[in-house]
Design an enzyme around this catalytic site. Structure first.
Site, PDB file in Angstrom:
ATOM      1  N   CYS A  93     -47.864  10.124  60.914  1.00 34.30           N
ATOM      2  CA  CYS A  93     -47.852  10.731  62.244  1.00 34.30           C
ATOM      3  C   CYS A  93     -49.210  11.335  62.606  1.00 34.30           C
ATOM      4  O   CYS A  93     -50.142  10.604  62.911  1.00 34.30           O
ATOM      5  CB  CYS A  93     -46.729  11.759  62.334  1.00 34.30           C
ATOM      6  SG  CYS A  93     -46.280  12.178  64.050  1.00 34.30           S
ATOM      7  N   ARG A 126     -41.483  11.978  74.920  1.00 34.19           N
ATOM      8  CA  ARG A 126     -41.622  11.801  73.484  1.00 34.19           C
ATOM      9  C   ARG A 126     -40.795  10.609  73.002  1.00 34.19           C
ATOM     10  O   ARG A 126     -39.740  10.300  73.567  1.00 34.19           O
ATOM     11  CB  ARG A 126     -41.179  13.065  72.731  1.00 34.19           C
ATOM     12  CG  ARG A 126     -42.044  14.277  73.034  1.00 34.19           C
ATOM     13  CD  ARG A 126     -41.718  15.427  72.107  1.00 34.19           C
ATOM     14  NE  ARG A 126     -42.112  15.158  70.724  1.00 34.19           N
ATOM     15  CZ  ARG A 126     -43.351  15.307  70.279  1.00 34.19           C
ATOM     16  NH1 ARG A 126     -44.314  15.713  71.079  1.00 34.19           N
ATOM     17  NH2 ARG A 126     -43.629  15.065  69.015  1.00 34.19           N
ATOM     18  N   HIS A 189     -41.278   9.578  59.607  1.00 37.77           N
ATOM     19  CA  HIS A 189     -41.006  10.799  58.850  1.00 37.77           C
ATOM     20  C   HIS A 189     -39.712  10.611  58.064  1.00 37.77           C
ATOM     21  O   HIS A 189     -39.193   9.517  57.933  1.00 37.77           O
ATOM     22  CB  HIS A 189     -40.825  11.979  59.811  1.00 37.77           C
ATOM     23  CG  HIS A 189     -42.057  12.406  60.513  1.00 37.77           C
ATOM     24  ND1 HIS A 189     -43.081  13.076  59.897  1.00 37.77           N
ATOM     25  CD2 HIS A 189     -42.425  12.294  61.826  1.00 37.77           C
ATOM     26  CE1 HIS A 189     -44.013  13.373  60.775  1.00 37.77           C
ATOM     27  NE2 HIS A 189     -43.653  12.903  61.954  1.00 37.77           N
TER      28      HIS A 189
END
Length: 235
Positions: A93, A126, A189
């Site tokens: 990320c 997002r 993640h």
């Protein structure tokens, strides 16, 4: 045999359980009887990349990335030499974005290390999803979770995987992450490695071969529970 793992700025870059990637590397080495030494390098610490076999650069908020970026640019040459020499690097990320030329946020430009010829542009919507990838590196799918506002454009680099479910580097791309030499850069993640032991073993094997020779082959682990957990997540 022994591998040395460097965790870069865990005090700043550690979103969504990224620290678990370090624990997974350590345990899968120990289960094979290979010594694992982990060095957490906090913000401002001196880092000698010549002594490291695997480097982990995790994710952080835009504010934390901006704080970390200045120090990372100061060690750009050392990181570049590590990567070009076949050093193993996992960037997740924010760490992925900081390997590139820049990350343009809503109000400023965060200059990256420029290790890779990529860039990232922020959008207000997002990308938040569970993701399933098919990676050319593995015979099994890769699973993970993404939550990022940046859209990363990777040019001609090989993607880490093709998206089968969810979204990738951008909302319009079916590509996720990238692979360059022994670098895996990704938005996944979760943390990534405990969910995907094949990815963890890939990084370990690359590091072992760099250090001890290309004939090194890892002993297989049973991974019954890990495979069951991954199947559940995919379903």
């Amino acid at each position: 045999m022994k591998l040395t793992i460097g965790h870069i700025y865990p005090d700043l870059l550690n979103l969504y359980g990224d620290r678990g990637n370090i624990q997974c590397l350590r345990k899968r080495l120990e289960w094979r009887g290979i010594e694992a030494e982990v060095f957490p390098f906090c913000f401002g610490d001196l880092i000698d990349f010549r002594k490291l076999d695997i480097v982990m650069l995790g994710g952080g908020s835009d504010r934390e990335q901006e704080i970390a970026a200045g120090n990372l640019r100061a060690i750009r040459q050392e990181v570049h030499e590590f990567v070009e020499d076949g050093g193993v690097l996992l960037a997740v990320c924010g760490g992925y974005q900081l390997l590139g030329e820049y990350y343009r946020t809503s109000g400023k430009i965060i200059e990256g290390m420029g290790i890779l010829d990529i860039y990232t542009e922020w959008k207000p919507e997002r990308i938040v999803q569970n993701v399933i990838l098919q990676s050319p590196l593995f015979s099994t799918e890769v699973v993970g979770f993404v939550n990022h506002g940046g859209r990363t454009y990777i040019g001609d680099y090989m993607p880490f995987g093709t998206v089968k479910f969810g979204l990738g580097n951008t909302e319009h791309s079916r590509q996720e992450g990238l692979v360059y030499k022994n670098v895996i850069a990704t938005y996944l993640h979760g943390p990534l490695l405990p969910k995907n032991p094949v990815v963890c073993d890939y990084l370990i094997e690359k590091a072992m071969q760099r250090k001890y020779g290309s004939n090194v082959i890892l002993k297989l682990l049973p991974d019954t529970e890990e495979q069951r957990a991954q199947k559940y997540m995919m379903e």
